[in-house]
Design an enzyme around this catalytic site. Structure first.
Site, PDB file in Angstrom:
ATOM      1  N   HIS A  71       9.302  17.025 -20.511  1.00  0.00           N
ATOM      2  CA  HIS A  71       9.408  15.574 -20.478  1.00  0.00           C
ATOM      3  C   HIS A  71      10.171  15.133 -19.241  1.00  0.00           C
ATOM      4  O   HIS A  71      10.833  15.926 -18.571  1.00  0.00           O
ATOM      5  CB  HIS A  71      10.122  15.051 -21.729  1.00  0.00           C
ATOM      6  CG  HIS A  71      11.594  15.326 -21.740  1.00  0.00           C
ATOM      7  ND1 HIS A  71      12.125  16.591 -21.938  1.00  0.00           N
ATOM      8  CD2 HIS A  71      12.670  14.509 -21.556  1.00  0.00           C
ATOM      9  CE1 HIS A  71      13.444  16.543 -21.895  1.00  0.00           C
ATOM     10  NE2 HIS A  71      13.797  15.289 -21.658  1.00  0.00           N
ATOM     11  N   HIS A 110       4.974  21.974 -26.981  1.00  0.00           N
ATOM     12  CA  HIS A 110       6.415  22.185 -26.790  1.00  0.00           C
ATOM     13  C   HIS A 110       6.707  23.318 -25.812  1.00  0.00           C
ATOM     14  O   HIS A 110       7.714  23.272 -25.087  1.00  0.00           O
ATOM     15  CB  HIS A 110       7.068  22.497 -28.144  1.00  0.00           C
ATOM     16  CG  HIS A 110       8.546  22.741 -28.064  1.00  0.00           C
ATOM     17  ND1 HIS A 110       9.467  21.708 -28.110  1.00  0.00           N
ATOM     18  CD2 HIS A 110       9.272  23.885 -27.921  1.00  0.00           C
ATOM     19  CE1 HIS A 110      10.689  22.217 -28.014  1.00  0.00           C
ATOM     20  NE2 HIS A 110      10.600  23.529 -27.896  1.00  0.00           N
ATOM     21  N   CYS A 140       8.194  16.527 -30.138  1.00  0.00           N
ATOM     22  CA  CYS A 140       6.933  17.046 -30.643  1.00  0.00           C
ATOM     23  C   CYS A 140       6.276  16.003 -31.540  1.00  0.00           C
ATOM     24  O   CYS A 140       6.950  15.099 -32.054  1.00  0.00           O
ATOM     25  CB  CYS A 140       7.175  18.337 -31.431  1.00  0.00           C
ATOM     26  SG  CYS A 140       7.588  19.764 -30.399  1.00  0.00           S
ATOM     27  N   GLN A 177      11.927  11.185 -17.392  1.00  0.00           N
ATOM     28  CA  GLN A 177      12.523   9.898 -17.741  1.00  0.00           C
ATOM     29  C   GLN A 177      12.154   8.851 -16.696  1.00  0.00           C
ATOM     30  O   GLN A 177      11.756   9.181 -15.576  1.00  0.00           O
ATOM     31  CB  GLN A 177      14.045  10.026 -17.842  1.00  0.00           C
ATOM     32  CG  GLN A 177      14.514  11.002 -18.906  1.00  0.00           C
ATOM     33  CD  GLN A 177      16.025  11.082 -18.975  1.00  0.00           C
ATOM     34  OE1 GLN A 177      16.699  10.120 -19.315  1.00  0.00           O
ATOM     35  NE2 GLN A 177      16.560  12.248 -18.624  1.00  0.00           N
TER      36      GLN A 177
END
Length: 347
Positions: free
Chosen positions: A169, A116, A73, A171
């Site tokens: 999220h 979030h 966040c 990667q």
């Protein structure tokens, strides 16, 4: 898109991607962080010919923190996080606990939104397009690193997948070698070319279009289908109609249409098992051609999206046949999975 490059307190690189050109990103990371220290190494298996990343430092990584302590966040109300600014569109930064580091490659975190409680499926088309821009930019940047041979952009979503942070999220891994799965695809492509003179990816896509039983969604520039030999209960492959080796080679038309198609696929995934079920856990994985390979133009960029959930409340576990011998057993016929994914479009 505006890109701003900065550094975190321990020296790791952080990049802001903004949809507006007038945004100023000058917040400083005020945390008292020591320089990062990693123990990552690559060990090669002489029997299987593949590689294993050994990264013992990851045992101490952040694990399921409460929402008010989420490190992804923005930094607000006196609480400092991995993102120094008080808000952001899309952020990419070097992972504090990387599986690959230094000569062994690179690992980055991609935060899709500062919200979030959101998910990728909840993004607007404009936000999703910005994520695509970030993936493409990172692919281009990592391609310039001498130790990186292949770039892998992916998202793990859901505790069932093993996600340790609830914030939306993904990667990006920069591997120092060609991954085993890609090497298998390259071998199959080469064998098919030698036998028929045609491209295997092109033929596979044409087969799905001609059959149509496993097609989930079509656009002018993208096709989504459940593959003929799907490994997972619900698995979708998303291909651009024009074969390209990686994200950098997508034309503007395909880039424009991608958010529409991909967001619809993710929303259908969340409806597969009914609206009374928790969000569907999934892995979304971009397959891109390795760098410096003469045959890379024969590779087809595509995204593979799949879930480990097979029915409400039940998961697909990789048991003896799958884990021991790499032979998958799928309980859901691909044609039935495709039918269900088409059916939920009107739900």
């Amino acid at each position: 898109m505006k890109k701003t490059v900065t550094r975190l307190a321990d020296g790791r690189e952080l990049l802001y991607y903004d949809s507006r050109d007038d945004v100023v990103r000058d917040a400083v990371d005020r945390r008292p962080l020591d320089p990062t220290s990693t123990t990552s190494e690559i060990r090669h298996d002489p029997l299987l010919g593949d590689a294993v990343a050994v990264a013992s430092h990851r045992q101490g990584r952040t694990y399921h923190p409460p929402a008010d302590e989420c490190p992804l966040c923005p930094s607000r109300d006196g609480r400092l996080s991995e993102i120094p600014d008080s808000d952001y569109d899309v952020v990419v930064f070097e992972n504090r606990f990387p599986s690959l580091a230094g000569a062994s490659g690179r690992c980055e975190v991609v935060c899709f939104t500062s919200d979030h409680d959101a998910s990728f499926a909840a993004l607007t088309e404009r936000q999703a397009a910005l994520v695509l821009d970030a993936w493409t930019d990172r692919t281009a940047e990592l391609a310039e690193l001498p130790q990186v041979k292949q770039v892998f952009c992916f998202e793990n979503r859901g505790a069932e997948i093993g996600v340790t942070l609830g914030h939306p999220h993904g990667q990006i891994y920069g591997y120092p070698f060609v991954t085993p799965r890609t090497a298998l695809m390259q071998r199959s492509v080469a064998e098919h070319l030698a036998a028929t003179g045609r491209n295997l990816f092109d033929d596979a896509l044409e087969r799905e279009l001609a059959d149509s039983a496993r097609i989930v969604l079509q656009g002018a520039h993208w096709v989504a289908f459940v593959p003929y030999a799907a490994h997972w209960p619900y698995e979708i492959h998303l291909y651009p109609r024009r074969r390209v080796p990686d994200l950098r080679a997508l034309d503007e038309e395909a880039r424009t249409e991608f958010p529409q198609v991909y967001l619809e696929l993710l929303r259908r995934f969340d409806r597969i098992f009914g609206t009374d079920q928790p969000p569907t856990p999934y892995i979304a994985a971009w397959h891109q051609a390795p760098f410096g390979d003469a045959s890379r133009e024969d590779f087809a960029l595509h995204l593979e999206l799949f879930t480990v959930r097979r029915t409400p409340g039940k998961l697909k576990f990789l048991a003896g046949s799958e884990s021991g011998m790499s032979v998958f057993i799928n309980d859901v016929p691909p044609e039935a999975a495709a039918h269900r994914l088409r059916e939920v479009a009107s739900t």
